[in-house]
Design an enzyme around this catalytic site. Sequence first.
Site, PDB file in Angstrom:
ATOM      1  N   GLY A 228       0.826  -1.196   0.000  1.00  0.00           N
ATOM      2  CA  GLY A 228       0.000   0.000   0.000  1.00  0.00           C
ATOM      3  C   GLY A 228       0.862   1.247   0.000  1.00  0.00           C
ATOM      4  O   GLY A 228       2.011   1.231  -0.459  1.00  0.00           O
ATOM      5  N   GLU A 248       5.695  -3.496   0.772  1.00  0.00           N
ATOM      6  CA  GLU A 248       5.755  -3.166  -0.648  1.00  0.00           C
ATOM      7  C   GLU A 248       4.975  -1.869  -0.825  1.00  0.00           C
ATOM      8  O   GLU A 248       3.745  -1.856  -0.811  1.00  0.00           O
ATOM      9  CB  GLU A 248       5.146  -4.291  -1.491  1.00  0.00           C
ATOM     10  CG  GLU A 248       5.826  -5.637  -1.315  1.00  0.00           C
ATOM     11  CD  GLU A 248       7.289  -5.608  -1.704  1.00  0.00           C
ATOM     12  OE1 GLU A 248       7.666  -4.824  -2.606  1.00  0.00           O
ATOM     13  OE2 GLU A 248       8.082  -6.343  -1.087  1.00  0.00           O
ATOM     14  N   LEU A 249       5.711  -0.763  -1.015  1.00  0.00           N
ATOM     15  CA  LEU A 249       5.101   0.559  -0.883  1.00  0.00           C
ATOM     16  C   LEU A 249       5.137   1.327  -2.203  1.00  0.00           C
ATOM     17  O   LEU A 249       5.150   0.748  -3.267  1.00  0.00           O
ATOM     18  CB  LEU A 249       5.795   1.323   0.249  1.00  0.00           C
ATOM     19  CG  LEU A 249       5.840   0.573   1.590  1.00  0.00           C
ATOM     20  CD1 LEU A 249       6.590   1.376   2.638  1.00  0.00           C
ATOM     21  CD2 LEU A 249       4.437   0.235   2.080  1.00  0.00           C
ATOM     22  N   CYS A 282       2.126   0.962  -8.404  1.00  0.00           N
ATOM     23  CA  CYS A 282       3.267   1.576  -7.726  1.00  0.00           C
ATOM     24  C   CYS A 282       4.521   1.583  -8.579  1.00  0.00           C
ATOM     25  O   CYS A 282       5.476   2.291  -8.249  1.00  0.00           O
ATOM     26  CB  CYS A 282       3.523   0.898  -6.378  1.00  0.00           C
ATOM     27  SG  CYS A 282       3.610  -0.880  -6.453  1.00  0.00           S
TER      28      CYS A 282
END
Length: 478
Positions: A228, A248-249, A282
């Site tokens: 997120g 996991e950004l 992302c």
Amino acid sequence: MSKLYEIIVAGRKRRTAEVKEVRFPYNDEVVAEVCQAGEADLEEAVAASVRGFEATRKLPVHQRTAILGKLRELIGEHRLELADAVHKETGKPYSMAMVEVGRAMEVIRASGSEAQMIGGEIVPMDWTPAGEGRLGIIRRFPLGPVLAITPFNYPLNLACHKIGPAMAAGNSIILKPATATPLSALILGELLLEAGYPAEAVSVVACPGARLERLVGDDRIAFLSFTGSSQVGWHLKSIAGRKKVGLELGGNAAVIVHDDADIGYAVGRIVMGGYTNSGQNCIHVQRVLVQSRVYEETVARIVEKVREIKFGDPGLEATEVGPMIDAAAASKAMDMVAEAVAQGATVLVGGQCRGTMFEPTVLAGTTPEMRVNREEIFGPVITVSPYETWDEAIARANDTEYGLQAGIFTQNISRIMRAFEEIQVGGLQVNDVSTFRMDHMPYGGVKASGVGKEGPKYLIEEMTEPRLMVLNMPGAGE
């Protein structure tokens, strides 16, 4: 009347008094209602996951592999139902939803294969006389209950990216899908149970994010896997306590196009990477840096190709780019574009937003200080900027707090190796864009983009711990 989805707690579907509507992002139509987990439901899910772990950690490899194989088969059998759920909850075109189902199946297949490859190591102890007669053996063991929190942009595939490795490793699972997109995750939870994973080891809990924070800090949870925003991810890590955390950004990926690149190919990949899933990715192409000798030609071809994108109703077969997840997300991205224009940037194409419908947009004349270059847009917007030297391009690519993936287009091996050494990202794509991802590859970022790696093999390593046993064998040589 819309369908009511129940949460899953300890392997059983449960109806709760609190219900939230799920709306189709294109027209705001209510497509489902979803029960929300309360504090008592969450506590029961954690307690059950602890008990469930006692069963999952003892599952032999052949059983884990068989269950994962059955899950993949069930996803295939329910692919139309799953694709419809993904389409309705995310607003992505149905064809893209079907692609996501196919990717989810491959993630589960890869997880089953990797379950058979969890190995160990022999460590000789006799490097010095004190170690004679001893042998070290390392095995990997499952950690325990996994709390998996997934985002809205790929609600099925990213759920599989977490539950597949967790199952392969022998961990129990609590899955918390994004508030806007819980439908495919709840269907997936039912299929997981049907595939035969121990019931107490499976909970899928839809609820507001803030309500889940108590679980994040709960020491009974052994591993937190979050995908997120950077802001939320680092906050959760700060309250997670002693447990292992994988994040996991976000990102604002750079793509560099040098003057020796195949411009036509690069343009096609840039447009794909910038606008697929309405830019809600992302690793979507955000900052395009083009060598000045080919800048005008490259930008003209990008604009031409963006104008050709089929933008509109995601229910139509021809549509390539549909709505963003909600009006608030679109408005946030539009504010960044408007701010850039006010500061001197130029809209070359697009730049209009109505509700959730944000036109594919190209901005020129931006500066590195503008938010469209410094922050994550997470929308269908790219910026294009010229550069002179390869050193300048690398420095510009690194001029960000993020470091997930980047792409470069050049035929020069020296430039390629320089970029590999110097661009600060978790993954570099050569002669392709940052958006490229194969589901089995190691995937994860540096700096503000997170910690740890996903991809079934690599997340299994995160979700297990190596344990050493030293055998003392006195008199073994007699």
